[in-house]
Design a protein around this motif. Sequence first.
Motif, PDB file in Angstrom:
ATOM      1  N   ARG A  10       0.833  -1.204   0.000  1.00  0.00           N
ATOM      2  CA  ARG A  10       0.000   0.000   0.000  1.00  0.00           C
ATOM      3  C   ARG A  10       0.873   1.262   0.000  1.00  0.00           C
ATOM      4  NH1 ARG A  10      -2.681  -0.767   4.491  1.00  0.00           N
ATOM      5  NH2 ARG A  10      -4.111  -2.235   3.504  1.00  0.00           N
ATOM      6  N   ALA A  11       1.974   1.230   0.709  1.00  0.00           N
ATOM      7  CA  ALA A  11       2.870   2.388   0.748  1.00  0.00           C
ATOM      8  C   ALA A  11       3.459   2.666  -0.633  1.00  0.00           C
ATOM      9  CB  ALA A  11       3.989   2.155   1.751  1.00  0.00           C
ATOM     10  N   TYR A  12       3.854   1.607  -1.328  1.00  0.00           N
ATOM     11  CA  TYR A  12       4.421   1.810  -2.664  1.00  0.00           C
ATOM     12  C   TYR A  12       3.348   2.179  -3.685  1.00  0.00           C
ATOM     13  CZ  TYR A  12       9.108   0.652  -1.302  1.00  0.00           C
ATOM     14  OH  TYR A  12      10.359   0.702  -0.706  1.00  0.00           O
ATOM     15  N   TYR A  13       2.118   1.764  -3.444  1.00  0.00           N
ATOM     16  CA  TYR A  13       1.025   2.199  -4.315  1.00  0.00           C
ATOM     17  C   TYR A  13       0.784   3.698  -4.136  1.00  0.00           C
ATOM     18  CZ  TYR A  13      -3.725   3.259  -5.728  1.00  0.00           C
ATOM     19  OH  TYR A  13      -4.817   3.865  -6.285  1.00  0.00           O
ATOM     20  N   HIS A  14       0.726   4.166  -2.895  1.00  0.00           N
ATOM     21  CA  HIS A  14       0.452   5.580  -2.638  1.00  0.00           C
ATOM     22  C   HIS A  14       1.595   6.485  -3.111  1.00  0.00           C
ATOM     23  CE1 HIS A  14      -3.354   5.108  -0.708  1.00  0.00           C
ATOM     24  NE2 HIS A  14      -2.879   4.290   0.227  1.00  0.00           N
ATOM     25  N   ALA A  15       2.759   5.906  -3.338  1.00  0.00           N
ATOM     26  CA  ALA A  15       3.889   6.684  -3.842  1.00  0.00           C
ATOM     27  C   ALA A  15       3.817   6.913  -5.345  1.00  0.00           C
ATOM     28  CB  ALA A  15       5.206   5.988  -3.488  1.00  0.00           C
ATOM     29  N   LEU A  16       2.867   6.261  -6.003  1.00  0.00           N
ATOM     30  CA  LEU A  16       2.740   6.399  -7.458  1.00  0.00           C
ATOM     31  C   LEU A  16       2.162   7.760  -7.823  1.00  0.00           C
ATOM     32  CD1 LEU A  16       1.299   2.862  -8.306  1.00  0.00           C
ATOM     33  CD2 LEU A  16       3.673   3.627  -8.527  1.00  0.00           C
ATOM     34  N   GLU A  17       2.589   8.265  -8.977  1.00  0.00           N
ATOM     35  CA  GLU A  17       2.094   9.562  -9.432  1.00  0.00           C
ATOM     36  C   GLU A  17       0.682   9.456 -10.001  1.00  0.00           C
ATOM     37  OE1 GLU A  17       4.798  11.256 -12.170  1.00  0.00           O
ATOM     38  OE2 GLU A  17       6.431  11.469 -10.706  1.00  0.00           O
ATOM     39  N   ALA A  18       0.343   8.306 -10.538  1.00  0.00           N
ATOM     40  CA  ALA A  18      -0.969   8.146 -11.177  1.00  0.00           C
ATOM     41  C   ALA A  18      -1.718   6.990 -10.525  1.00  0.00           C
ATOM     42  CB  ALA A  18      -0.806   7.899 -12.675  1.00  0.00           C
ATOM     43  N   PRO A  19      -2.345   7.229  -9.368  1.00  0.00           N
ATOM     44  CA  PRO A  19      -3.093   6.156  -8.688  1.00  0.00           C
ATOM     45  C   PRO A  19      -4.227   5.618  -9.555  1.00  0.00           C
ATOM     46  CG  PRO A  19      -2.756   8.042  -7.243  1.00  0.00           C
ATOM     47  CD  PRO A  19      -2.369   8.485  -8.626  1.00  0.00           C
ATOM     48  N   ASN A  20      -4.556   4.362  -9.320  1.00  0.00           N
ATOM     49  CA  ASN A  20      -5.619   3.694 -10.070  1.00  0.00           C
ATOM     50  C   ASN A  20      -6.512   2.996  -9.043  1.00  0.00           C
ATOM     51  OD1 ASN A  20      -7.238   2.078 -11.637  1.00  0.00           O
ATOM     52  ND2 ASN A  20      -5.576   1.069 -12.746  1.00  0.00           N
ATOM     53  N   MET A  21      -7.753   3.439  -8.926  1.00  0.00           N
ATOM     54  CA  MET A  21      -8.623   2.894  -7.883  1.00  0.00           C
ATOM     55  C   MET A  21      -8.930   1.417  -8.092  1.00  0.00           C
ATOM     56  SD  MET A  21      -8.739   5.335  -5.858  1.00  0.00           S
ATOM     57  CE  MET A  21      -9.895   4.634  -4.672  1.00  0.00           C
TER      58      MET A  21
END
Length: 574
Positions: free
Chosen positions: A419-430
Amino acid sequence: METQMEHRIATYLGGDAMVTTLGGDTQSTFDAIEAHRCGLHPVEQPYPLAAAGQIAPGLLDALRIEGLTPLESALVHCAKRAAAESHLAPDDERCALVVSSTKGNVALLEGRTTPPDEAFLYTMARRVARQLGIRRPPVVVSNACISGVTALIVARRMILDGECDHVIIAGGDLLSEFVATGFLSFKSVSPGPCRPYDASPERGLSLGEAVAAVVVTADPARAKLPAVRLEGGAITDDANHISGPSRTGDGLHYAIEGALREAALPRERLSFVNTHGTGTAYNDAMESLALELSHLSDCPANSLKGSLGHTLGASGVVESILAAEELRRGLLLGTAGFERPGTPVPINVSAENRPLAMRHCLKTASGFGGCNAAIVLGLGEFASDTREGVSDAAPERRCRVTARWELPHTGEPFAQVVRAYYHALEAPNMKFFKMDDLAKAAYVAAEHLLGGRRLTERYAPTDIAVVLENTASSLDTDLAHQRIVEQHLPEGTSPAVFVYTLPNVAAGEICIRHHLQGEESFFITDPDHPVAERYARRLIARGEARAVVCGRCEYLAGEYDVRLMLLEADDGNE
């Protein structure tokens, strides 16, 4: 940079064997379909189904080998018969084994909170290999419903790359409550025997079970006569949806074009197309559009699933063997259940058997995760129709690693790390939050690996492949689905969970996110015998990809090993 690679040698289909709902061997199964016998009947065990293809009671018991499961025993039986028909000793040092299965011994998960060793696909393959005396580590393909066709393509490439001279392909899946409830959750199961391409309002697939084996060999003396050659093949992803086929048919179209291109065969010389033909409205519609894009709408076509049911990981092996028999016998088998055209583009399908002047045929398959595959088979006497066999050399591309990324182990639980590495992404995808943990791991790793690289601006989408491997397949989500199955909820099981019980869906998520339409393949391997990087390098060497996202993506019960790399063709520009 390019070096020179000797031109590819021919690959032949050798001996074969199968156990299906219509017979205990290839001849009896073919003859039953020719006689319009339908193998789809009401089934009570292991789960009630209105129409399914089940192997005759007692036949699996008769094949049982002490210490092996029913599926493993049948795989050994078919592999031995196929090898014997090719006068091939499985312990030949130049002989390899490729196993094709979607769920293997998944029924063993019943009542379990952790998977037994036999539920691991690679353990199953290793037990089969040991029983056969195969010396090499087996290769396991688990690519949803294209697994069997993928296995044939992988086997051909192993031979062309000089890894071996002969490959025994063994594919199988048996009916289970696990699979039946999963497909029922998608409301995709027909209320009666399926009717591929028909206009009936009662559309849907019929599940089946089968086990089959076929030898692919470089030695024409080991070919089953009249000789049939495996002339080309291709795998793609339509980058559309993990459980729904493309609405345009472009992904399958690209696979068809790739197979014809490798075979160097003009489409006009195809005698027929054996399609996937599940009987579901969306799949049948997609295939009709793909055939139109490939200018094959008028080519005679058939589906065998109205006779045998959809046999999952066995289907591509069973149907390719039967397609080769159709070439040899000069007879196109009818499509059981077909009466009136029910696809957006009419295709040349008939319920009647049709004598044809045979030369070459195309076999296609499609599956969850957006994957598609196609192969070209041809009678040996018409080898001059293709360019294969000439002595010119083909360029071999070199490749280089341009990026690596590993999901770190920080001491925190997997859920927090990913989850931490997901939130670090510039373009989140729900959509991320709907994925299972294996797909989340693959998705996050690919996002960080690719970073700001816009691959589709430098390469065509069809030139970018995704090749992943692991040992646990999708067993973590398998256990989650099995727990739901055992609750016997009034609403049934969850399609949102079931779709992730196919490991290649993790690769499919990467393809969808980045619109990658090249090869999408998933291998189940022993950590000591990795496949993905070597396979990816050969894709680039042969010119079948310009860039490949590849590596290991493992997740089971909180433990993970996620290491990806990006390989790109080295054109000597740097």
